[in-house]
Design a protein around this motif. Sequence first.
Motif, PDB file in Angstrom:
ATOM      1  N   ILE A 177       5.290   7.424 -11.400  1.00 10.78           N
ATOM      2  CA  ILE A 177       6.421   7.350 -10.467  1.00 10.78           C
ATOM      3  C   ILE A 177       6.486   5.957  -9.848  1.00 10.78           C
ATOM      4  O   ILE A 177       7.553   5.341  -9.784  1.00 10.78           O
ATOM      5  CB  ILE A 177       6.317   8.432  -9.369  1.00 10.78           C
ATOM      6  CG1 ILE A 177       6.559   9.821  -9.965  1.00 10.78           C
ATOM      7  CG2 ILE A 177       7.311   8.164  -8.238  1.00 10.78           C
ATOM      8  CD1 ILE A 177       6.233  10.971  -9.016  1.00 10.78           C
ATOM      9  N   VAL A 178       5.346   5.464  -9.392  1.00 10.29           N
ATOM     10  CA  VAL A 178       5.303   4.135  -8.771  1.00 10.29           C
ATOM     11  C   VAL A 178       5.741   3.077  -9.784  1.00 10.29           C
ATOM     12  O   VAL A 178       6.578   2.217  -9.481  1.00 10.29           O
ATOM     13  CB  VAL A 178       3.899   3.823  -8.210  1.00 10.29           C
ATOM     14  CG1 VAL A 178       3.811   2.380  -7.737  1.00 10.29           C
ATOM     15  CG2 VAL A 178       3.552   4.786  -7.074  1.00 10.29           C
ATOM     16  N   LYS A 179       5.215   3.146 -10.997  1.00  9.57           N
ATOM     17  CA  LYS A 179       5.600   2.187 -12.045  1.00  9.57           C
ATOM     18  C   LYS A 179       7.110   2.212 -12.288  1.00  9.57           C
ATOM     19  O   LYS A 179       7.755   1.172 -12.405  1.00  9.57           O
ATOM     20  CB  LYS A 179       4.877   2.502 -13.360  1.00  9.57           C
ATOM     21  CG  LYS A 179       3.460   2.051 -13.413  1.00  9.57           C
ATOM     22  CD  LYS A 179       2.880   2.370 -14.792  1.00  9.57           C
ATOM     23  CE  LYS A 179       1.461   1.888 -14.914  1.00  9.57           C
ATOM     24  NZ  LYS A 179       0.872   2.153 -16.228  1.00  9.57           N
ATOM     25  N   GLU A 180       7.667   3.422 -12.372  1.00 10.99           N
ATOM     26  CA  GLU A 180       9.100   3.574 -12.636  1.00 10.99           C
ATOM     27  C   GLU A 180       9.941   2.998 -11.499  1.00 10.99           C
ATOM     28  O   GLU A 180      10.940   2.323 -11.739  1.00 10.99           O
ATOM     29  CB  GLU A 180       9.432   5.053 -12.870  1.00 10.99           C
ATOM     30  CG  GLU A 180      10.899   5.327 -13.159  1.00 10.99           C
ATOM     31  CD  GLU A 180      11.446   4.621 -14.396  1.00 10.99           C
ATOM     32  OE1 GLU A 180      12.680   4.476 -14.483  1.00 10.99           O
ATOM     33  OE2 GLU A 180      10.661   4.207 -15.266  1.00 10.99           O
ATOM     34  N   TYR A 240       0.852  -1.186   0.000  1.00 10.06           N
ATOM     35  CA  TYR A 240       0.000   0.000   0.000  1.00 10.06           C
ATOM     36  C   TYR A 240       0.886   1.234   0.000  1.00 10.06           C
ATOM     37  O   TYR A 240       1.798   1.360   0.803  1.00 10.06           O
ATOM     38  CB  TYR A 240      -0.946  -0.021   1.200  1.00 10.06           C
ATOM     39  CG  TYR A 240      -1.908  -1.166   1.074  1.00 10.06           C
ATOM     40  CD1 TYR A 240      -3.080  -1.019   0.344  1.00 10.06           C
ATOM     41  CD2 TYR A 240      -1.617  -2.405   1.603  1.00 10.06           C
ATOM     42  CE1 TYR A 240      -3.947  -2.075   0.173  1.00 10.06           C
ATOM     43  CE2 TYR A 240      -2.486  -3.467   1.440  1.00 10.06           C
ATOM     44  CZ  TYR A 240      -3.637  -3.297   0.726  1.00 10.06           C
ATOM     45  OH  TYR A 240      -4.494  -4.347   0.545  1.00 10.06           O
ATOM     46  N   ILE A 241       0.590   2.108  -0.946  1.00 13.29           N
ATOM     47  CA  ILE A 241       1.387   3.303  -1.151  1.00 13.29           C
ATOM     48  C   ILE A 241       0.471   4.501  -1.028  1.00 13.29           C
ATOM     49  O   ILE A 241      -0.585   4.549  -1.670  1.00 13.29           O
ATOM     50  CB  ILE A 241       2.065   3.278  -2.538  1.00 13.29           C
ATOM     51  CG1 ILE A 241       2.938   2.023  -2.651  1.00 13.29           C
ATOM     52  CG2 ILE A 241       2.880   4.541  -2.758  1.00 13.29           C
ATOM     53  CD1 ILE A 241       3.395   1.714  -4.046  1.00 13.29           C
ATOM     54  N   LYS A 242       0.863   5.442  -0.207  1.00 12.56           N
ATOM     55  CA  LYS A 242       0.054   6.638  -0.017  1.00 12.56           C
ATOM     56  C   LYS A 242       0.431   7.636  -1.101  1.00 12.56           C
ATOM     57  O   LYS A 242       1.564   8.108  -1.160  1.00 12.56           O
ATOM     58  CB  LYS A 242       0.312   7.227   1.365  1.00 12.56           C
ATOM     59  CG  LYS A 242      -0.555   8.406   1.689  1.00 12.56           C
ATOM     60  CD  LYS A 242      -0.303   8.862   3.109  1.00 12.56           C
ATOM     61  CE  LYS A 242      -1.223   9.994   3.462  1.00 12.56           C
ATOM     62  NZ  LYS A 242      -1.054  10.393   4.850  1.00 12.56           N
ATOM     63  N   VAL A 260      -0.545  -1.526  -4.847  1.00 16.33           N
ATOM     64  CA  VAL A 260       0.118  -2.240  -5.930  1.00 16.33           C
ATOM     65  C   VAL A 260       0.256  -3.692  -5.495  1.00 16.33           C
ATOM     66  O   VAL A 260       0.568  -3.978  -4.350  1.00 16.33           O
ATOM     67  CB  VAL A 260       1.499  -1.615  -6.293  1.00 16.33           C
ATOM     68  CG1 VAL A 260       2.462  -1.659  -5.127  1.00 16.33           C
ATOM     69  CG2 VAL A 260       2.112  -2.297  -7.496  1.00 16.33           C
ATOM     70  N   GLU A 261      -0.039  -4.602  -6.418  1.00 21.55           N
ATOM     71  CA  GLU A 261       0.116  -6.016  -6.127  1.00 21.55           C
ATOM     72  C   GLU A 261       1.310  -6.528  -6.909  1.00 21.55           C
ATOM     73  O   GLU A 261       1.350  -6.443  -8.138  1.00 21.55           O
ATOM     74  CB  GLU A 261      -1.156  -6.775  -6.506  1.00 21.55           C
ATOM     75  CG  GLU A 261      -1.191  -8.163  -5.937  1.00 21.55           C
ATOM     76  CD  GLU A 261      -2.572  -8.779  -6.039  1.00 21.55           C
ATOM     77  OE1 GLU A 261      -2.636  -9.919  -6.512  1.00 21.55           O
ATOM     78  OE2 GLU A 261      -3.554  -8.125  -5.651  1.00 21.55           O
ATOM     79  N   LEU A 320      -2.048  -2.212 -10.291  1.00 20.47           N
ATOM     80  CA  LEU A 320      -1.630  -0.917  -9.760  1.00 20.47           C
ATOM     81  C   LEU A 320      -2.870  -0.047  -9.758  1.00 20.47           C
ATOM     82  O   LEU A 320      -3.310   0.435 -10.786  1.00 20.47           O
ATOM     83  CB  LEU A 320      -0.522  -0.307 -10.625  1.00 20.47           C
ATOM     84  CG  LEU A 320       0.013   1.058 -10.208  1.00 20.47           C
ATOM     85  CD1 LEU A 320       0.584   1.023  -8.799  1.00 20.47           C
ATOM     86  CD2 LEU A 320       1.076   1.530 -11.181  1.00 20.47           C
ATOM     87  N   GLU A 321      -3.463   0.072  -8.571  1.00 24.76           N
ATOM     88  CA  GLU A 321      -4.698   0.820  -8.416  1.00 24.76           C
ATOM     89  C   GLU A 321      -4.448   1.984  -7.472  1.00 24.76           C
ATOM     90  O   GLU A 321      -3.346   2.157  -6.971  1.00 24.76           O
ATOM     91  CB  GLU A 321      -5.795  -0.085  -7.839  1.00 24.76           C
ATOM     92  CG  GLU A 321      -6.110  -1.274  -8.717  1.00 24.76           C
ATOM     93  CD  GLU A 321      -6.963  -2.305  -7.998  1.00 24.76           C
ATOM     94  OE1 GLU A 321      -7.475  -2.008  -6.910  1.00 24.76           O
ATOM     95  OE2 GLU A 321      -7.082  -3.404  -8.536  1.00 24.76           O
TER      96      GLU A 321
END
Length: 186
Positions: free
Chosen positions: A16-19, A4-6, A36-37, A31-32
Amino acid sequence: MRLYIKYMVSLRCKLIVKEELRKLGLDYTALELGMVEIREDLSAKQHDQLKRNLFRSGLELMDDKKSILIEKIKNLITEMIHYSVKLPTINYSDYISEKLGYDYTYLSNIFSQVKGITIQQFIILHKIEKVKELLLYNELTLTEISYQLHYSSVAHLSNQFKKITGFSPSFYKRLKQKRKSNLEDL
C-alpha cells in the motif's frame, strides 16, 4: 527526507505504501518497518495528499516527533523479539538506547507518558506473545523457550506468563491444542 508511517508489519501494508508513493511520483531509497526515505523533499500538497491516501488505507503518516520516537521504540522491540533469530545479549535498555541514539531515561519517560506503560512492560507483553507463539508451534520445550527469550528460569517465565494471561504455559498449550482439534473435527 525521512517519513514515518504507522503500520503493521505485513506485506500488504508495505505494498500500500509503495503504491501511494508511486501514485504521487515519489521516488524512495528505503522502505523499512514504519519508515520510508524519499529522495526529494515533499511539497505541502504532496505531504497532505500522501497523508490522506494513507489514512484511507488505515495507515498513518506521523508528524509529531514524540509519536515518531514512540513508534521507533515499538518497532525496535517488535523486531527484536518477534523477528530476530537471537535476542541481544546486552541489557535491553542499553540495546534500545544504542540503536536509537538517545539516553534510555529520556526514551523511557516519553514512552511512559504517551503509552501509559513502561518500556519494560511493553517488552514483557511482547515476550509473552512470543512464548504463546512458540508454545503453539510445539517445537521447543518450555526450558528451551525460557533460554531463547533470556528468562532467568522456567519458573520466572511461568510466573510472568500466568500474571499476563491468567494461565500457566502448560494449561494455555493444552487449551489451544484442544481448540485446534475441535476446529479440525468440524
